[in-house]
Design an enzyme around this catalytic site. Structure first.
Site, PDB file in Angstrom:
ATOM      1  N   TYR A 149      -0.296  16.638 -67.216  1.00 56.45           N
ATOM      2  CA  TYR A 149      -1.696  16.928 -67.548  1.00 56.45           C
ATOM      3  C   TYR A 149      -1.814  17.395 -68.988  1.00 56.45           C
ATOM      4  O   TYR A 149      -2.635  16.895 -69.763  1.00 56.45           O
ATOM      5  CB  TYR A 149      -2.246  17.983 -66.588  1.00 56.45           C
ATOM      6  N   LYS A 160      -3.525  15.541 -72.312  1.00 56.97           N
ATOM      7  CA  LYS A 160      -4.585  16.173 -73.088  1.00 56.97           C
ATOM      8  C   LYS A 160      -4.257  16.148 -74.588  1.00 56.97           C
ATOM      9  O   LYS A 160      -5.132  15.916 -75.424  1.00 56.97           O
ATOM     10  CB  LYS A 160      -4.811  17.614 -72.612  1.00 56.97           C
ATOM     11  N   ILE A 189     -12.952  25.025 -66.053  1.00 60.74           N
ATOM     12  CA  ILE A 189     -14.356  24.642 -65.953  1.00 60.74           C
ATOM     13  C   ILE A 189     -14.870  25.094 -64.589  1.00 60.74           C
ATOM     14  O   ILE A 189     -14.295  24.747 -63.560  1.00 60.74           O
ATOM     15  CB  ILE A 189     -14.551  23.130 -66.124  1.00 60.74           C
TER      16      ILE A 189
END
Length: 250
Positions: free
Chosen positions: A188, A192, A218
């Protein structure tokens, strides 16, 4: 006699495609049936060859075969070449052609509604990403590349939430600067970092206004925490609202 159409994929029990397409057939007066064609990876070539023999009039393609299926087709559209993926098969007597309607549909939507910024929220997060790193890389990077390509042609901006997952164990922990050591150890985080660099590339080469912010997490008012490494921060708010207080377990 009804024409037969269908969806090619590996595991399709979750798919709503038959209901969606048959509702469309009924509304438009098309005599058609839509099925699910689950295909094992090693039998994909045979499945494609058998479409014409079975009289299938057309098919859609879903993951994990959108890229793999290309080598078994006679030709593909320019849009599919740009993206490197096919989601629709046009079946004729002498050939099977591939197209990508996502690219066309996305572009038409931008023009119709005068959209000036695309917010790309597509991502496979930490926990699932570590169990399926190949899938995570493909989804995270292909979605970013597709959005940047469409933004380049539509002359609109791109915003992508990045993550503190882009940092790694060797990143300075105190007063971390914007430009610093970024050597993440998760797929991940790696995706990014790659997405940030890809955005820089499209800005420098094509002038696409691509931006991102490295969020610690988030918070959604709809979706519960799903297993990311920073979900504890989201859990605090849910528990505080539910129980009127939160006691840290650390």
């Amino acid at each position: 006699m009804s024409n037969i159409y269908g969806l090619i994929g590996e595991k399709l029990s979750h798919s709503f495609s038959p209901k969606i397409h048959e509702a469309f057939f009924e509304k438009t007066g098309i005599s058609g049936k839509y099925g699910l064609f689950e295909v094992k990876r090693e039998l994909l070539a045979d499945a494609v060859a058998g479409l014409k023999a079975l009289g299938i009039k057309g098919a859609n393609v879903t993951i994990p075969y959108k890229t793999q299926i290309i080598k078994y087709l006679d030709d593909i559209s320019e849009e599919a070449k740009k993206i490197g993926a096919v989601n629709t098969l046009i079946i004729q007597e002498d050939r099977i052609s591939g197209a990508n309607t996502d690219y066309y549909g996305f572009g038409m939507m931008l023009k119709k509604y005068n959209i000036d910024t695309i917010i790309n929220l597509v991502a496979v997060l930490s926990a699932v990403g570590e169990s399926k790193p190949t899938l995570a890389w493909k989804i995270n990077m292909d979605s970013m590349l597709n959005v940047l390509e469409i933004a380049k042609e539509a002359h609109c901006a791109v915003f992508i939430p990045s993550s503190i997952g882009a940092f790694g164990p060797t990143t300075p922990h105190d007063n971390t600067p914007q430009d610093t050591i970024m050597r993440p150890t998760t797929i991940y985080g790696i995706s990014k970092v790659a997405a940030e660099l890809l955005g820089d590339y499209y800005f420098l080469k094509y002038g696409v206004d691509a931006r991102g912010l490295r969020y610690p997490g988030i918070i959604s008012n709809v979706t519960l925490p799903g297993g990311g490494t920073t979900d504890y921060a989201v859990e605090i708010y849910y528990e505080a609202i539910k129980n009127k207080s939160y006691v840290c377990y650390l």
